[in-house]
Write an enzyme that holds these catalytic residues in place. Sequence first.
Site, PDB file in Angstrom:
ATOM      1  N   ARG A   1       0.844  -1.205   0.000  1.00 25.53           N
ATOM      2  CA  ARG A   1       0.000   0.000   0.000  1.00 25.53           C
ATOM      3  C   ARG A   1       0.876   1.250   0.000  1.00 25.53           C
ATOM      4  O   ARG A   1       0.581   2.225  -0.693  1.00 25.53           O
ATOM      5  CB  ARG A   1      -0.941   0.007   1.209  1.00 25.53           C
ATOM      6  CG  ARG A   1      -2.042  -1.031   1.152  1.00 25.53           C
ATOM      7  CD  ARG A   1      -3.016  -0.878   2.305  1.00 25.53           C
ATOM      8  NE  ARG A   1      -3.837   0.308   2.162  1.00 25.53           N
ATOM      9  CZ  ARG A   1      -4.666   0.758   3.110  1.00 25.53           C
ATOM     10  NH1 ARG A   1      -4.746   0.124   4.273  1.00 25.53           N
ATOM     11  NH2 ARG A   1      -5.395   1.843   2.921  1.00 25.53           N
TER      12      ARG A   1
ATOM     13  N   CYS B   1      -1.436   6.089   8.894  1.00 22.18           N
ATOM     14  CA  CYS B   1      -1.800   4.814   8.266  1.00 22.18           C
ATOM     15  C   CYS B   1      -2.856   5.111   7.214  1.00 22.18           C
ATOM     16  O   CYS B   1      -2.764   6.103   6.518  1.00 22.18           O
ATOM     17  CB  CYS B   1      -2.290   3.830   9.325  1.00 22.18           C
ATOM     18  SG  CYS B   1      -3.690   4.450  10.304  1.00 22.18           S
TER      19      CYS B   1
END
Length: 285
Positions: free
Chosen positions: A185, A237
Site C-alpha cells: 500500500r 496509516c
Amino acid sequence: MTTRAEVFTTAAELAATLASGTEVTLLDVRWRLDRPDGRAEYRAGHLPGAVYVDLDSELSDHSVTGRGRHPLPDGAALQRSLRAWGVRDRVPVVVYDDWNRAGSARAWWVLTAAGLPDVRILDGGLPAWREFGGALESGQVIPAPGDVTVTRPDLYTGARDVVTAEELADIAAQGSLVDVRAPERYRGENEPVDPVAGHIPGARNVPATALLDESGRFLPDEEILARYPAGDPAVYCGSGVTAAIAVAALTAAGRDASLFPGSWSQWSADPSNPVEIGDPSAPEA
C-alpha cells in the site's frame, strides 16, 4: 517518561488482577478492516465482564467531514459512551482485540487523548488470553453506568500529540514521517480502500505489523526503537486506526510520537496534495 508497564499488561498480570478482586474495566474492541463489526465474535466468547466497543461508531465521529475515514470522536459523545461502558473514575481500564492490536490501540489512543489516566492494552490480545488459559464467557454484558469524566473534550488538541496535514511536508523533510501501512500500500501497488494509491512524499515505511512478534505481542522496546528514525516521529496509516499501534509501541519504549489522525484517507482526498509512488529507500535494480 511512560514505561511499558503503563501501556501494556500481560494475560498473566490481568488474570492476577482479576483474581485479586481489584476493580478493572474490560473493553472488547474487536475490529478488522474487512470486518469492522465484531459483535458476533464478542457474543460468542469474550473475557469475563468485558463490554463490547464499536470502533466505527463509538471511537470515531463520521459526522465530521474532511478528516478522513475515521475522524476522532467528540469528547462529550465519548464521555457518554464511556459511562455506558461502565468506565469509572479511578478504576483502571484494559482494552483488547483479536487482530493485530488495531482496535485496542485505537481505544488506548482515544481514551488517553481524552485524559483518562490508566488505560492499558492487553499484549497479544484475545489469543494471548486463550493461550494463558483464561476463562471466556458468552452473551452480552450490560454494565452499571459509569461516572468517568473526559477532561480533554477536543481530541485534536487533547492529551496526545497530533499533527496536521499542513505540517507534514516539514516533518517529512526532517526524515521523521512514518507510514505504517503494508509495504504494497505504501508503494502504491495495492490500495483496497482509498481512491488514490501511494504515500505522502518523504514518508518512510515501517509497517505496524513489524512491531509485533509471531504471537501478536509487541516486540521488546529496543527492537521497536531500532526500526524508527532518531527523534520523535509522526505516524500515519490509512485512516488513523493502525497508526495508533505505532504510537503505543513507541510510548511504551519511552519515545514520544505524534499521530496524523486523518492519515492517508484525508491526505489522498485532497487532489492538490502530492502523492509519491514506489519506495525511494529501495536500491535501484
